[in-house]
Design an enzyme around this catalytic site. Structure first.
Site, mmCIF file in Angstrom:
data_model
loop_
_atom_site.group_PDB
_atom_site.id
_atom_site.type_symbol
_atom_site.label_atom_id
_atom_site.label_comp_id
_atom_site.label_asym_id
_atom_site.label_seq_id
_atom_site.Cartn_x
_atom_site.Cartn_y
_atom_site.Cartn_z
ATOM 1 N N LYS A 196 0.811 -1.222 0.000
ATOM 2 C CA LYS A 196 0.000 0.000 0.000
ATOM 3 C C LYS A 196 0.839 1.265 0.000
ATOM 4 C CE LYS A 196 -4.323 -1.269 2.302
ATOM 5 N NZ LYS A 196 -5.174 -0.972 3.457
ATOM 6 N N LYS A 250 -16.200 -9.692 -4.598
ATOM 7 C CA LYS A 250 -16.969 -9.427 -3.385
ATOM 8 C C LYS A 250 -17.507 -7.996 -3.381
ATOM 9 C CE LYS A 250 -13.962 -7.479 0.102
ATOM 10 N NZ LYS A 250 -14.877 -6.331 0.334
ATOM 11 N N LYS A 257 -16.836 -1.457 -0.493
ATOM 12 C CA LYS A 257 -17.248 -0.054 -0.427
ATOM 13 C C LYS A 257 -16.468 0.803 -1.413
ATOM 14 C CE LYS A 257 -14.577 1.273 3.720
ATOM 15 N NZ LYS A 257 -13.745 0.125 3.696
HETATM 16 P P1 ATP Z 1 -12.502 -1.682 0.882
HETATM 17 O O1 ATP Z 1 -13.064 -1.795 -0.500
HETATM 18 O O2 ATP Z 1 -12.075 -0.294 1.252
HETATM 19 O O3 ATP Z 1 -11.478 -2.728 1.199
HETATM 20 P P2 ATP Z 1 -14.502 -3.266 2.143
HETATM 21 O O4 ATP Z 1 -15.880 -3.120 1.608
HETATM 22 O O5 ATP Z 1 -13.714 -4.458 1.696
HETATM 23 O O6 ATP Z 1 -13.742 -1.925 1.857
HETATM 24 P P3 ATP Z 1 -13.379 -3.296 4.765
HETATM 25 O O7 ATP Z 1 -13.418 -2.036 5.546
HETATM 26 O O8 ATP Z 1 -12.119 -3.686 4.040
HETATM 27 O O9 ATP Z 1 -14.596 -3.235 3.713
HETATM 28 O O10 ATP Z 1 -13.807 -4.509 5.687
HETATM 29 C C1 ATP Z 1 -14.476 -4.361 6.908
HETATM 30 C C2 ATP Z 1 -14.921 -5.725 7.354
HETATM 31 O O11 ATP Z 1 -15.991 -6.195 6.515
HETATM 32 C C3 ATP Z 1 -13.848 -6.804 7.270
HETATM 33 O O12 ATP Z 1 -13.963 -7.638 8.409
HETATM 34 C C4 ATP Z 1 -14.193 -7.588 6.029
HETATM 35 O O13 ATP Z 1 -13.769 -8.945 6.093
HETATM 36 C C5 ATP Z 1 -15.718 -7.489 5.996
HETATM 37 N N1 ATP Z 1 -16.220 -7.531 4.615
HETATM 38 C C6 ATP Z 1 -15.894 -6.661 3.647
HETATM 39 N N2 ATP Z 1 -16.553 -6.951 2.517
HETATM 40 C C7 ATP Z 1 -17.311 -8.037 2.787
HETATM 41 C C8 ATP Z 1 -18.236 -8.813 2.001
HETATM 42 N N3 ATP Z 1 -18.477 -8.516 0.733
HETATM 43 N N4 ATP Z 1 -18.844 -9.866 2.588
HETATM 44 C C9 ATP Z 1 -18.588 -10.174 3.883
HETATM 45 N N5 ATP Z 1 -17.737 -9.492 4.676
HETATM 46 C C10 ATP Z 1 -17.100 -8.423 4.129
HETATM 47 MG MG MG Z 2 -11.529 -4.609 2.195
#
Ligand code: ATP
Ligand code: MG
Length: 347
Positions: A121, A208, A211
């Site tokens: 990163k 997956k 956000k």
């Molecule tokens: P980014 O795209 O910024 O990585 P993200 O949507 O992946 O964001 P994170 O903040 O990285 O979200 O993850 C927060 C928590 O949510 C982590 O514990 C991660 O494992 C869980 N999580 C993220 N996306 C999913 C998903 N699609 N399904 C289930 N759990 C998820």
């Molecule tokens: Mg993530």
């Protein structure tokens, strides 16, 4: 207040755009863990506000998004009245920063340079020293409370090992200063790794839900207007097989919708399994009808959640934060004082 029970600690990141993947995959499991384990463990849920600007953010929103996290957890069912659950903001316990500095001076530059997450990163020239250094702050977050269990994703396992290395090194040098958290393997055994729920993107079910997705069309945010969420589900990518079936390989879109439907039903208090939902709709050949069922129930879920969020007791949250922060300052300062004495800062 001294923790009498072993500590489970987890950081709950400040976040203003939480989606249903985060909610079902991360938030609810933490709340369930807090409910299930709080007889035997102290549960430290801290909001790592100091960690939230290792990369640039909009600082005018930080304070509110920190509180919003506490609100979302409360709306999702976090038991604020449970005395074994501690909800606190990292920056309200100054010992975190102070211990991090001391630990910094017992951490090798070479050791830190091997952290693969920074290599991934932070390899750009404009990365902050904070981004490089945050694993040491994370070590302080854990060691201040003598936490034994810290649920970590794959991206954090190396940092947990670093925490153990720093703690063991200081224990060798100064005697038993720190409780060393359990190794990663035991963490995984304790928390049950591999349950790994992954809600998929609605538009591209090969990846997956995230956000950071640019369009947001395949992502259901907790703050989405229920009507627009309904539209997103109706527009979800399916397949040309034409029969509802749980088959992640060949029908990832439909399988994802079956999972989502099961989760929102469970959230509504129904005791259903994925298998039961899959059986209920097995063989249905009009995808539009199936999607409408899912869309209706997702919209209903959002409406309920948003009502709960609007109704959270702000004062109860403020009171919980204040009382946890008071207690955690006592615990953290005790550890800090022990370390300050060991390194010669205090008599
Ligand atoms: P980014 O795209 O910024 O990585 P993200 O949507 O992946 O964001 P994170 O903040 O990285 O979200 O993850 C927060 C928590 O949510 C982590 O514990 C991660 O494992 C869980 N999580 C993220 N996306 C999913 C998903 N699609 N399904 C289930 N759990 C998820
Ligand atoms: Mg993530």
């Amino acid at each position: 207040m001294k923790p009498s029970k072993p500590v489970i600690l987890t950081g709950v990141r400040a976040n203003n755009n939480i989606h249903i993947g985060n909610y079902f995959g991360a938030i609810l499991p933490i709340i369930n863990m807090a409910k299930r384990r709080s007889d035997e463990y102290d549960i430290n849920l801290f909001i790592p506000d100091l960690h939230s600007f290792t990369t640039p953010i909009d600082h005018s929103k930080l304070y509110d998004s920190t509180l919003n996290n506490a609100r979302v957890y409360t709306a999702a069912g976090l038991p604020l009245d449970n005395p074994s659950v501690h909800l606190y903001r990292q920056s309200y316990v100054p010992a975190h920063s102070e211990l991090a500095w001391i630990l910094d001076c017992f951490t090798g530059f070479g050791e830190m340079s091997r952290m693969t997450q920074f290599k991934d990163k932070g390899s750009k020239g404009d990365a902050s020293v904070g981004l490089f250094n945050y694993p040491v702050l994370m070590a302080a977050d854990i060691l201040l409370y003598g936490a034994t269990y810290v649920p970590v994703g794959d991206d954090q396992t190396q940092h947990l090992e670093l925490t153990r290395d720093i703690a063991e090194r200081m224990n060798r040098k100064f005697g038993d200063l720190f409780i060393v958290p359990k190794p990663v393997i035991q963490q995984h055994q304790f928390f049950g790794k591999g349950q790994g729920l992954r809600i998929k993107d609605l538009v591209n079910p090969a990846k997956k839900m995230s956000k950071s997705d640019e369009s947001g069309k395949g992502v259901i945010f907790l703050s989405d207007d229920p009507k627009s969420a309904h539209k997103k589900i109706m527009g979800a990518t399916t397949d040309s097989i034409g029969k509802v079936q749980y088959d992640k390989e060949n029908q990832p879109g439909i399988s994802n919708l079956l999972e989502i439907l099961t989760l929102v039903r469970q959230d509504a208090g129904r005791e259903v399994t994925l298998e039961q939902t899959a059986n209920e709709y097995f063989g249905m050949d009009r995808y539009g009808d199936f999607k409408r069922i899912v869309a209706d129930e997702v919209a209903e879920f959002l409406e309920n959640f948003q009502n709960r969020l609007a109704a959270v007791d702000e004062q109860a949250i403020e009171e919980k934060l204040a009382s946890s922060e008071k207690d955690m300052n006592v615990v953290a300062n005790e550890t800090l004082y022990r370390v300050q004495k060991a390194v010669g800062l205090r008599k």
